[in-house]
Motif scaffolding. Structure first.
Motif, PDB file in Angstrom:
ATOM      1  N   THR A  22       1.118  -1.096   0.208  1.00 30.17           N
ATOM      2  CA  THR A  22       0.102   0.209   0.098  1.00 30.17           C
ATOM      3  C   THR A  22       1.258   1.488   0.020  1.00 30.17           C
ATOM      4  O   THR A  22       1.789   1.000   0.452  1.00 30.17           O
ATOM      5  CB  THR A  22      -1.148  -0.477   1.266  1.00 30.17           C
ATOM      6  N   SER A 106     -13.738  15.508   1.960  1.00 30.53           N
ATOM      7  CA  SER A 106     -14.188  13.912   1.047  1.00 30.53           C
ATOM      8  C   SER A 106     -16.123  14.900   1.242  1.00 30.53           C
ATOM      9  O   SER A 106     -16.576  14.644   0.439  1.00 30.53           O
ATOM     10  CB  SER A 106     -14.328  13.191   2.103  1.00 30.53           C
ATOM     11  N   SER A 141      -5.706  10.505   1.900  1.00 29.82           N
ATOM     12  CA  SER A 141      -6.313   8.836   0.785  1.00 29.82           C
ATOM     13  C   SER A 141      -5.811   8.764  -0.294  1.00 29.82           C
ATOM     14  O   SER A 141      -6.337   7.990  -0.689  1.00 29.82           O
ATOM     15  CB  SER A 141      -8.416   8.578   1.149  1.00 29.82           C
ATOM     16  N   HIS A 142      -5.904   9.363  -1.712  1.00 29.04           N
ATOM     17  CA  HIS A 142      -5.094   9.662  -2.551  1.00 29.04           C
ATOM     18  C   HIS A 142      -6.308   9.828  -3.260  1.00 29.04           C
ATOM     19  O   HIS A 142      -6.647   9.311  -4.731  1.00 29.04           O
ATOM     20  CB  HIS A 142      -4.292   8.550  -3.278  1.00 29.04           C
ATOM     21  N   GLN A 143      -7.824  10.134  -2.766  1.00 27.29           N
ATOM     22  CA  GLN A 143      -9.043  10.420  -3.182  1.00 27.29           C
ATOM     23  C   GLN A 143      -9.352  11.817  -3.804  1.00 27.29           C
ATOM     24  O   GLN A 143      -9.096  12.794  -3.457  1.00 27.29           O
ATOM     25  CB  GLN A 143     -10.364   9.865  -2.674  1.00 27.29           C
ATOM     26  N   HIS A 145     -12.214  14.342  -4.669  1.00 27.46           N
ATOM     27  CA  HIS A 145     -13.419  14.656  -4.462  1.00 27.46           C
ATOM     28  C   HIS A 145     -13.894  15.915  -4.910  1.00 27.46           C
ATOM     29  O   HIS A 145     -13.606  16.356  -5.118  1.00 27.46           O
ATOM     30  CB  HIS A 145     -13.544  14.238  -3.007  1.00 27.46           C
ATOM     31  N   SER A 202     -16.458  11.009  -6.179  1.00 27.38           N
ATOM     32  CA  SER A 202     -14.742  10.641  -5.481  1.00 27.38           C
ATOM     33  C   SER A 202     -14.270   9.263  -6.422  1.00 27.38           C
ATOM     34  O   SER A 202     -14.956   8.375  -6.638  1.00 27.38           O
ATOM     35  CB  SER A 202     -15.493   9.686  -3.993  1.00 27.38           C
ATOM     36  N   ASP A 204     -10.145   6.852  -6.870  1.00 26.46           N
ATOM     37  CA  ASP A 204      -8.938   7.314  -6.622  1.00 26.46           C
ATOM     38  C   ASP A 204      -8.046   7.290  -7.507  1.00 26.46           C
ATOM     39  O   ASP A 204      -8.260   7.059  -8.887  1.00 26.46           O
ATOM     40  CB  ASP A 204      -8.322   5.805  -6.146  1.00 26.46           C
ATOM     41  N   GLN A 206      -3.655   7.871  -8.977  1.00 28.63           N
ATOM     42  CA  GLN A 206      -2.898   7.625  -8.969  1.00 28.63           C
ATOM     43  C   GLN A 206      -1.336   8.477  -9.461  1.00 28.63           C
ATOM     44  O   GLN A 206      -1.798   9.516  -9.911  1.00 28.63           O
ATOM     45  CB  GLN A 206      -2.308   6.119 -10.033  1.00 28.63           C
TER      46      GLN A 206
END
Length: 297
Positions: A22, A106, A141-143, A145, A202, A204, A206
């Motif tokens: 991770t 978020s 969180s690498h998200q 939003h 939302s 993910d 990279q």
């Protein structure tokens, strides 16, 4: 045959191995902007971050990077109101809230809502309307939003393909969802949507993902395949390269906007709605181009 104990050890090793892979690094956005007002002042900003009636902001907080674009509704000019005042003030308010930490990564709709209601409570009357798009990268969180109200929007590009994007919101042809403040007594006569009507998502991300956030002046004049061709010129994540590519995209959209023989995405959409339209759509253009990179102080 494996014993229950041996099997349990193998499962534990697999789980631990997966956890060890991770990515614990914090992410950030390296972002550059470029734009054009309809008055041909190439890449010139008004006070704040405004290209014509468009406005934008780029803000950094310890928990997130936050971007926003807004497109002031030009029709207010017919009533003696500067459309850039509403979009510009909305974006500056969003930027201030982020820098003060008064937001939840978020919940980008919350940033938009708080900013809009601050404008409603402003002691100095502020009239106008605007679309808005807010993009938030949560470092840990690498998200990504997002909240999008109207026909501004964003693309996420990975490996040369669009892997995530905003949905355009229109009441009917060329009438996007928008935040508005009307003169007293005229509230019912002015189209106005709630910030809660914004489309939120939302996703993910990279390292190396490209995020393009822009007003409709870009998307109405450049289809995805043209944007992707320009993004191929982006070879690394340093600011100078991103700035050069952002300018290249904005310049091409600006040229196409004034080509009377070009079948633009806007013209195609008009034809789909029974209108005989051809050519680009002259408009203000704002482009924020970002690359997801490892966070450094």
């Amino acid at each position: 045959m494996l014993s229950v104990l041996s099997y349990g050890r193998l499962v534990a090793r697999a789980v631990i191995g997966g956890l060890s892979q991770t990515d614990s690094r914090d992410y950030s956005l390296v972002t550059a902007s470029c734009g054009f007002g309809k008055d041909f002042r190439k890449g010139i900003l008004k006070k704040g971050m405004c290209y014509g009636d468009d406005a934008c902001f780029i803000a950094r907080h310890r928990s997130a990077d936050v971007l926003g674009v807004a497109d002031g509704v030009g029709g207010w000019r017919d009533y003696g109101v500067d459309p850039s005042q509403f979009s510009g003030t909305l974006m500056k308010t969003c930027e201030r809230l982020v820098k003060e930490g008064r937001f939840v990564p978020s919940n980008p709709v919350g940033v938009l809502t708080t900013s809009y209601y601050e404008l409603l409570q402003n002691k100095v009357p502020l009239l106008g309307s605007s679309t808005a798009c807010i993009v938030v990268l949560d470092r840990q969180s690498h998200q990504l939003h997002t909240a999008n109200l109207g026909d501004s929007g964003f693309l996420v590009v990975r490996g040369g393909e669009v892997v995530h994007r905003s949905d355009e919101q229109q009441h009917y042809f060329n009438t996007p969802f928008q935040l508005s403040i009307a003169p007293p007594g005229a509230e019912g006569a002015v189209l106005s949507d709630s910030p809660d009507a914004a489309d939120s998502s939302s996703f993910d991300v990279q390292l190396g993902d490209i995020i393009l956030t822009a007003t409709d002046g870009l998307f109405d004049n450049m289809p995805d395949y043209m944007i992707l061709q320009e993004l191929k010129k982006l070879k690394n994540s340093n600011y100078e390269s991103i700035q050069q590519t952002a300018r290249s995209i904005a310049e091409q959209a600006h040229v196409l906007a004034y080509d009377p023989n070009y079948m633009s995405p806007f013209a195609q959409f008009a034809c789909d709605n029974g209108l005989n339209v051809r050519g680009g759509k002259p408009d203000d253009i704002t482009v924020l181009l970002s690359i997801v990179a490892e966070y450094t102080d």
